[in-house]
Design an enzyme around this catalytic site. Structure first.
Site, short mmCIF file in Angstrom:
data_model
loop_
_atom_site.label_atom_id
_atom_site.label_comp_id
_atom_site.label_asym_id
_atom_site.label_seq_id
_atom_site.Cartn_x
_atom_site.Cartn_y
_atom_site.Cartn_z
N ASP A 13 0.82 -1.23 0.00
CA ASP A 13 0.00 0.00 0.00
C ASP A 13 0.84 1.27 0.00
O ASP A 13 0.41 2.30 0.52
CB ASP A 13 -0.95 0.03 1.22
CG ASP A 13 -1.77 -1.23 1.34
OD1 ASP A 13 -2.25 -1.71 0.31
OD2 ASP A 13 -1.91 -1.75 2.46
N LYS A 16 2.29 2.19 -5.08
CA LYS A 16 2.94 1.66 -6.29
C LYS A 16 2.06 1.84 -7.52
O LYS A 16 2.56 2.05 -8.61
CB LYS A 16 3.26 0.17 -6.11
CG LYS A 16 4.25 -0.11 -5.00
CD LYS A 16 4.53 -1.60 -4.86
CE LYS A 16 3.34 -2.41 -4.39
NZ LYS A 16 2.86 -2.09 -3.03
N GLY A 40 -4.11 -4.34 -4.43
CA GLY A 40 -5.15 -3.36 -4.74
C GLY A 40 -4.46 -2.08 -5.14
O GLY A 40 -4.06 -1.30 -4.30
N HIS A 41 -4.26 -1.89 -6.43
CA HIS A 41 -3.54 -0.70 -6.89
C HIS A 41 -4.52 0.37 -7.34
O HIS A 41 -5.34 0.15 -8.22
CB HIS A 41 -2.59 -1.07 -8.04
CG HIS A 41 -1.43 -1.90 -7.57
ND1 HIS A 41 -0.51 -2.47 -8.39
CD2 HIS A 41 -1.04 -2.22 -6.31
CE1 HIS A 41 0.39 -3.12 -7.67
NE2 HIS A 41 0.08 -2.98 -6.40
N GLN A 222 2.30 -5.94 -3.14
CA GLN A 222 2.68 -6.06 -1.71
C GLN A 222 3.99 -5.31 -1.45
O GLN A 222 4.26 -4.34 -2.13
CB GLN A 222 2.76 -7.53 -1.26
CG GLN A 222 1.40 -8.24 -1.25
CD GLN A 222 0.94 -8.73 -2.59
OE1 GLN A 222 1.68 -9.38 -3.31
NE2 GLN A 222 -0.28 -8.43 -2.96
#
Ligand code: IMP
Length: 422
Positions: A13, A16, A40-41, A222
């Protein structure tokens, strides 16, 4: 050899997604090398917010080639949904490929993740419940199914066979409900028409791209501290987010890596259980959570927040060989009178400059803080290095010196324009 890698320097988080989207604009390829839909980007482009789980965020860029490479675990149901959703929005602009070797996350893996977490009770890891651990476990147990299997005439029998074997485990070991193999197939089968044409020998594609000197971006998911071997095991994910994992997961060799960008927030966050020496459950941590909107993209869980931990950032820099750092969300600290930063730990009366990653040790480490004056001005509209307040520049200098890599990118807001290149 223009290969750039974006790697999380903390517990994920870090931002990225924003950076990948920004850097992807100049690339020919964007590759994901590990993880799956636990990622979750978040990308904000032209005022619209996109959440990517499996798809590389480069897919928003015209003509770019995006690959889910060998080290990824891909859930066909999630992937088909993401493709259809992006097409519905009219923003499916790149070309997507999936490696034949990428392992599949199937419905029973998610069920197994859930059962396993529940069975662990208080010692649960706090996974995203996306079936990531069970899919990687099947891979290493050499019983997993791969994307290439979707092209085989007996794929249905393979899926149902694995579902039946899982039932032995679910019924016997967990004493839980069984999954009907026909129901599992009914979920997977409708994705085949869409996904099968995307499945390719991507090792060949990647090697060809390298030989043509194509510009390639590797988008990590991650973060370093969640690495299965180098993170705070067992409170980790089941893959290698570090730069070594980027090579393993794509078929690119170490000779070809050119730029390794370590992405870190100006503070620290963590979702799920595990040690977090600088966690601040008081008003400071609450301010970070509120101002930084610190909720998990996949699970919606509140993220734990705390001050920046330099021993851990130094560890991440050395492990990954970061050539530069991107420091994200500095604007979240705009309101603080004082900025605390952990420069070392104390444990059993001794000072430690280097983290001991054993969770039972790391959780007993007391942070030694240095305090810096806050900048107390809104930085979110700043767009050049010269505009940054001197207190923030000093903070960035300290980070670079202690971590051992130059800070080249500063993000002062969620929008892609709110980024300063130093
Ligand atoms: P899993 O990857 O779903 O097995 O979860 C293992 C650990 O990694 C848990 O603590 C999760 O919260 C964490 N994790 C997995 N993916 C992400 C991510 O993309 N961002 C932050 N934490 C993550």
């Amino acid at each position: 050899m223009p290969v750039t890698t974006i790697i999380g320097a903390q517990w994920g988080d870090e931002g990225k997604g924003k950076l990948a989207h920004l850097l992807a604009a100049d690339q020919d390829y964007v590759l994901r090398y590990q993880g799956g839909s636990n990622a979750g980007h978040t990308v904000i482009s032209d005022g619209q917010t996109y959440k990517f789980n499996l798809m590389p965020s480069g897919m928003l860029i015209d003509g770019i080639r995006c690959i889910l490479c060998d080290g990824v675990v891909a859930n066909p149901v999630t992937l088909a949904w993401e493709i259809e959703n992006l097409r519905r929005l009219g923003h499916y602009r790149g070309e997507l490929f999936v490696s034949r070797h990428a392992h599949l996350v199937l419905p029973f893996h998610k069920t197994q993740d859930l059962y396993f977490e529940e069975a662990k009770g208080n010692s649960a890891i706090g996974t995203t419940k996306q079936g990531i651990g069970p899919a990687y476990a099947d891979k290493y147990f050499r019983v997993g199914l791969r994307a290439g299997d979707m092209l085989l005439p007996d794929f249905e029998a393979r899926v149902k066979g694995l579902a039946s074997r899982k039932n032995v485990l679910f019924g016997g070991y967990y004493d839980r409900d069984l999954m009907d193999p026909d129901a599992v197939w009914a979920e997977v089968q409708p994705t085949l028409e869409l996904l099968a044409p995307l499945v390719k020998d991507t090792i060949g594609m990647v090697r060809h791209a390298i030989s043509e000197d194509a510009r390639i971006l590797l988008e990590g998911a991650q973060g370093t501290l969640l690495d299965i071997d180098y993170g705070t095991y067992p409170f980790v994910t089941s893959s290698h987010p570090i730069s070594g994992g980027a090579l393993l997961g794509t078929g690119i060799s170490w000779r070809e890596l050119h730029r390794v960008v370590g992405v870190a927030k100006a503070y620290n966050t963590r979702v799920g259980a595990g040690p977090f020496p600088t966690e601040d459950t008081g008003p400071d941590g609450q301010t970070m959570a509120k101002t930084g909107a610190e909720f998990g993209t996949v699970s919606g869980r509140p993220r734990r927040c705390g001050w920046l931990d330099l021993p851990l950032l130094r560890y991440a820099t050395q492990l990954n060989g970061f050539t530069e750092l991107a420091i994200m969300k500095t604007d979240v600290l705009d309101e603080f009178e004082r900025i605390k930063v952990c420069v070392a730990y104390e444990i059993d009366g001794k000072r430690l400059d280097w983290p001991d990653m054993a969770p039972e040790v790391l959780e007993r480490c007391q942070p030694v803080y240095e305090e810096l004056p806050g900048w107390k001005v809104s930085t979110s509209s700043m767009r050049s290095e010269g505009e940054l307040p001197s207190e923030l520049s000093d903070y960035l200098e300290l980070i670079a010196r202690e971590a051992g890599a130059p800070v080249r990118i500063v993000s002062v807001g969620a929008d892609r324009n709110a980024t300063i290149m130093l």
